[in-house]
Write a protein that holds these residues in place. Structure first.
Motif, PDB file in Angstrom:
ATOM      1  N   ASP A   3      13.872   5.673   3.075  1.00 17.41           N
ATOM      2  CA  ASP A   3      14.400   4.333   3.273  1.00 17.41           C
ATOM      3  C   ASP A   3      13.435   3.329   2.649  1.00 17.41           C
ATOM      4  O   ASP A   3      12.242   3.321   2.957  1.00 17.41           O
ATOM      5  CB  ASP A   3      14.561   4.059   4.769  1.00 17.41           C
ATOM      6  CG  ASP A   3      15.237   2.722   5.042  1.00 17.41           C
ATOM      7  OD1 ASP A   3      15.637   2.058   4.060  1.00 17.41           O
ATOM      8  OD2 ASP A   3      15.353   2.333   6.220  1.00 17.41           O
ATOM      9  N   SER A   4      13.950   2.472   1.779  1.00 14.18           N
ATOM     10  CA  SER A   4      13.093   1.476   1.119  1.00 14.18           C
ATOM     11  C   SER A   4      12.696   0.351   2.069  1.00 14.18           C
ATOM     12  O   SER A   4      11.731  -0.367   1.815  1.00 14.18           O
ATOM     13  CB  SER A   4      13.821   0.876  -0.090  1.00 14.18           C
ATOM     14  OG  SER A   4      14.926   0.078   0.341  1.00 14.18           O
ATOM     15  N   GLY A   5      13.487   0.185   3.142  1.00 15.77           N
ATOM     16  CA  GLY A   5      13.237  -0.928   4.047  1.00 15.77           C
ATOM     17  C   GLY A   5      13.838  -2.234   3.557  1.00 15.77           C
ATOM     18  O   GLY A   5      13.712  -3.272   4.206  1.00 15.77           O
ATOM     19  N   ILE A   6      14.519  -2.172   2.395  1.00 19.28           N
ATOM     20  CA  ILE A   6      15.136  -3.368   1.803  1.00 19.28           C
ATOM     21  C   ILE A   6      16.644  -3.153   1.785  1.00 19.28           C
ATOM     22  O   ILE A   6      17.132  -2.201   1.170  1.00 19.28           O
ATOM     23  CB  ILE A   6      14.621  -3.605   0.365  1.00 19.28           C
ATOM     24  CG1 ILE A   6      13.086  -3.578   0.320  1.00 19.28           C
ATOM     25  CG2 ILE A   6      15.169  -4.922  -0.181  1.00 19.28           C
ATOM     26  CD1 ILE A   6      12.413  -4.612   1.181  1.00 19.28           C
ATOM     27  N   GLY A  10      18.416  -0.079  -0.288  1.00 14.82           N
ATOM     28  CA  GLY A  10      18.748   1.137   0.438  1.00 14.82           C
ATOM     29  C   GLY A  10      17.730   2.235   0.196  1.00 14.82           C
ATOM     30  O   GLY A  10      16.540   1.971  -0.011  1.00 14.82           O
ATOM     31  N   LYS A  11      18.187   3.472   0.141  1.00 14.67           N
ATOM     32  CA  LYS A  11      17.277   4.609  -0.034  1.00 14.67           C
ATOM     33  C   LYS A  11      16.829   4.734  -1.486  1.00 14.67           C
ATOM     34  O   LYS A  11      17.588   4.443  -2.408  1.00 14.67           O
ATOM     35  CB  LYS A  11      17.952   5.905   0.412  1.00 14.67           C
ATOM     36  CG  LYS A  11      18.142   5.997   1.923  1.00 14.67           C
ATOM     37  CD  LYS A  11      18.674   7.363   2.324  1.00 14.67           C
ATOM     38  CE  LYS A  11      18.753   7.479   3.849  1.00 14.67           C
ATOM     39  NZ  LYS A  11      19.201   8.823   4.267  1.00 14.67           N
ATOM     40  N   TRP A  16       8.971   6.816  -5.525  1.00 13.64           N
ATOM     41  CA  TRP A  16       9.092   5.428  -5.969  1.00 13.64           C
ATOM     42  C   TRP A  16       8.361   4.489  -5.015  1.00 13.64           C
ATOM     43  O   TRP A  16       8.200   4.770  -3.834  1.00 13.64           O
ATOM     44  CB  TRP A  16      10.565   5.017  -6.018  1.00 13.64           C
ATOM     45  CG  TRP A  16      11.345   5.600  -7.162  1.00 13.64           C
ATOM     46  CD1 TRP A  16      11.139   6.793  -7.792  1.00 13.64           C
ATOM     47  CD2 TRP A  16      12.491   5.006  -7.782  1.00 13.64           C
ATOM     48  NE1 TRP A  16      12.076   6.992  -8.758  1.00 13.64           N
ATOM     49  CE2 TRP A  16      12.922   5.911  -8.783  1.00 13.64           C
ATOM     50  CE3 TRP A  16      13.193   3.840  -7.600  1.00 13.64           C
ATOM     51  CZ2 TRP A  16      14.021   5.668  -9.594  1.00 13.64           C
ATOM     52  CZ3 TRP A  16      14.293   3.576  -8.399  1.00 13.64           C
ATOM     53  CH2 TRP A  16      14.694   4.484  -9.393  1.00 13.64           C
ATOM     54  N   LYS A  17       7.955   3.354  -5.552  1.00 11.03           N
ATOM     55  CA  LYS A  17       7.325   2.323  -4.739  1.00 11.03           C
ATOM     56  C   LYS A  17       8.226   1.087  -4.672  1.00 11.03           C
ATOM     57  O   LYS A  17       9.137   0.923  -5.471  1.00 11.03           O
ATOM     58  CB  LYS A  17       5.968   1.912  -5.337  1.00 11.03           C
ATOM     59  CG  LYS A  17       4.921   3.021  -5.337  1.00 11.03           C
ATOM     60  CD  LYS A  17       3.627   2.520  -5.975  1.00 11.03           C
ATOM     61  CE  LYS A  17       2.570   3.625  -6.020  1.00 11.03           C
ATOM     62  NZ  LYS A  17       1.332   3.153  -6.682  1.00 11.03           N
ATOM     63  N   ILE A  18       7.922   0.230  -3.701  1.00  7.21           N
ATOM     64  CA  ILE A  18       8.563  -1.071  -3.584  1.00  7.21           C
ATOM     65  C   ILE A  18       7.461  -2.116  -3.685  1.00  7.21           C
ATOM     66  O   ILE A  18       6.459  -2.044  -2.967  1.00  7.21           O
ATOM     67  CB  ILE A  18       9.315  -1.213  -2.242  1.00  7.21           C
ATOM     68  CG1 ILE A  18      10.486  -0.243  -2.177  1.00  7.21           C
ATOM     69  CG2 ILE A  18       9.808  -2.648  -2.047  1.00  7.21           C
ATOM     70  CD1 ILE A  18      11.621  -0.561  -3.115  1.00  7.21           C
ATOM     71  N   GLU A  19       7.628  -3.066  -4.603  1.00  8.58           N
ATOM     72  CA  GLU A  19       6.617  -4.106  -4.784  1.00  8.58           C
ATOM     73  C   GLU A  19       7.282  -5.478  -4.844  1.00  8.58           C
ATOM     74  O   GLU A  19       8.435  -5.594  -5.268  1.00  8.58           O
ATOM     75  CB  GLU A  19       5.843  -3.888  -6.093  1.00  8.58           C
ATOM     76  CG  GLU A  19       4.923  -2.690  -6.102  1.00  8.58           C
ATOM     77  CD  GLU A  19       3.575  -2.964  -5.453  1.00  8.58           C
ATOM     78  OE1 GLU A  19       3.414  -4.049  -4.852  1.00  8.58           O
ATOM     79  OE2 GLU A  19       2.697  -2.091  -5.562  1.00  8.58           O
ATOM     80  N   LYS A  20       6.539  -6.512  -4.441  1.00  7.66           N
ATOM     81  CA  LYS A  20       7.029  -7.865  -4.652  1.00  7.66           C
ATOM     82  C   LYS A  20       7.040  -8.168  -6.144  1.00  7.66           C
ATOM     83  O   LYS A  20       6.187  -7.699  -6.898  1.00  7.66           O
ATOM     84  CB  LYS A  20       6.140  -8.875  -3.921  1.00  7.66           C
ATOM     85  CG  LYS A  20       6.355  -8.909  -2.422  1.00  7.66           C
ATOM     86  CD  LYS A  20       5.579 -10.048  -1.778  1.00  7.66           C
ATOM     87  CE  LYS A  20       5.911 -10.144  -0.281  1.00  7.66           C
ATOM     88  NZ  LYS A  20       5.191 -11.268   0.364  1.00  7.66           N
ATOM     89  N   GLY A  21       8.020  -8.987  -6.573  1.00  5.13           N
ATOM     90  CA  GLY A  21       8.148  -9.315  -7.983  1.00  5.13           C
ATOM     91  C   GLY A  21       6.869  -9.868  -8.579  1.00  5.13           C
ATOM     92  O   GLY A  21       6.528  -9.572  -9.738  1.00  5.13           O
TER      93      GLY A  21
END
Length: 422
Positions: A3-6, A10-11, A16-21
């Motif tokens: 789960d990306s938490g966004i 979604g998943k 993979w990572k999630i980063e602020k723009g």
């Protein structure tokens, strides 16, 4: 997958990572461009392209800068930069393959991490990303520019670089295939429409009949079947224009009499049933509108000049239309086909400085063909069947285009968020 938490993402794949723009991109505030000072135009369809190329591709005139504008004072755009659209944010962020400058009203940003620029080009055109960016403007009545800070604080995917490249290459290939089919389908639609118009004209002018002919006496018409007559429209129809009632007696969608304008039949529908406005019984009796009997022709004398429809209800028109009520026995459907095939000739009759329109006199004096009534009916029946076949083919193509556009959207979303591995 994890789960990306966004919500909008979604998943995503585990690696993979999630980063602020703002951790991946930075805003560019330079002026001028030492490599190339060419003026660029940010577009939703083509990305950021030279203004000259925009005019060539679209045949539209680009918004011009004031004469004498110093291009060195405009914002710098380098190849690989992204541009945030202006106030009417609908199409995502635009990617530039060109060096140049744009208006200071645009916001430019560039990568500060090692990324595949084309992967993010697709991400920034994804509909779910666009919806997320639009959420920053929903609370303001007139909207606002999407600020870089809005984007900078938004979490976006950061796949491994090798996977970014694979996704970009995959989407380049697939989107090119989809776009090619869509363009071919659009061409087919135009060919079908052209075929339909040609077939209608040939039928209503008797060109497709192998019979004895005579000179019509009309240069653009040439020879016609010997038994057919040429008559002015005023000899077979009672023709009158409409008017616009005072605004204080118009009740929108709450009355009994429909009032139509040329805007109500810009589509290719044969029939018109409802106008934009209804007029109450009391209001109708207080104004000078004349009811048009059912099964008459309503002709647009203003843009779109020459558009014709048959009314299924009693109604009134504004001054942009002419009503044609039959005075003698005739096939209204035949004359619908006949008048709708003569648009280019009606456009020539249009005059005026503010906008072009056909006068009541010019239209009334316009000469048309009048075949025997039995032939009128048989031609109308023939065209009903043939046009239905062609319209069905056009509908199939339109449905295909719609399905492909939706497929393309879902394909991009699934690929850029890792739900479709490539």
């Amino acid at each position: 997958m994890k789960d990306s938490g966004i919500d909008w993402i979604g998943k995503i794949p585990d690696e993979w990572k999630i980063e602020k723009g703002k951790r991946i991109f930075a805003q560019r505030n330079e002026r001028g461009n030492k490599i190339n000072l060419e003026l660029l135009s940010p577009t939703q369809k083509y990305g950021v392209i030279p203004q000259t190329l925009y005019e060539e591709l679209t045949t539209y005139s680009a918004v011009k800068l004031k004469e004498g504008t110093d291009l060195s004072q405009l914002k710098t755009v380098h190849k690989g930069d992204y541009c945030i659209s202006l106030r009417s944010f609908q199409g995502g962020f635009e990617y530039s393959k060109y060096e140049g400058v744009v208006s200071p009203a645009y916001q430019i940003f560039y990568a500060i991490k090692n990324i595949d620029e084309c992967y993010y080009k697709y991400l920034f055109k994804d509909q779910t990303f666009i919806a997320k960016m639009n959420s920053f403007t929903m609370s303001l009545r007139d909207g606002k520019n999407i600020a870089f800070s809005d984007f900078g604080n938004t979490y976006i995917p950061l796949p491994p670089l090798s996977e970014q490249t694979k996704i970009a290459n995959f989407l380049d290939k697939k989107c090119a295939q989809i776009d090619s089919i869509i363009e071919e389908s659009k061409k087919s639609i135009e060919e079908y429409k052209s075929w339909k118009q040609s077939m209608i004209f040939e039928a209503v002018t008797g060109k497709n009949l192998s019979c004895k002919k005579k000179d019509s006496g009309i240069e653009w018409l040439g020879e016609i079947p010997e038994e057919w007559e040429v008559r002015a429209l005023k000899t077979i129809f009672r023709i009158f224009s409409g008017t616009t009632p005072k605004s204080d007696i118009i009740e929108y969608w709450d009355g009994d009499v429909n009032w139509v304008t040329p805007a109500d039949f810009k589509t290719e529908d044969v029939y018109v049933e409802n106008g934009k406005r209804n007029i109450s019984e009391n209001g109708f009796s207080d104004c000078s509108l004349e009811l048009i009997p059912i099964n008459s022709l309503i002709f647009s004398k203003r843009a779109p000049i020459g558009k014709v429809c048959i009314n299924r209800n009693e109604m009134c028109t504004n001054q942009g239309c002419l009503a044609c009520v039959k005075k003698i026995n005739l096939s209204i459907k035949f004359f619908y086909y006949l008048l709708s095939s003569l648009t280019e000739y009606f456009e020539v009759l249009g005059s005026g400085t503010t906008f072009k329109e056909i006068s009541l006199t010019s239209f009334s004096d316009f000469k048309v063909l009048f075949p025997p009534i039995s032939e009128q009916k048989s031609i109308a029946k023939f065209l009903d069947a043939k046009c239905a076949q062609i319209d069905s083919l056009i509908s199939e193509k339109q449905s295909l285009i719609k399905d492909l556009a939706e497929y393309k959207k879902s394909l991009i979303f699934e690929a850029v968020t890792g739900k479709r591995r490539v």
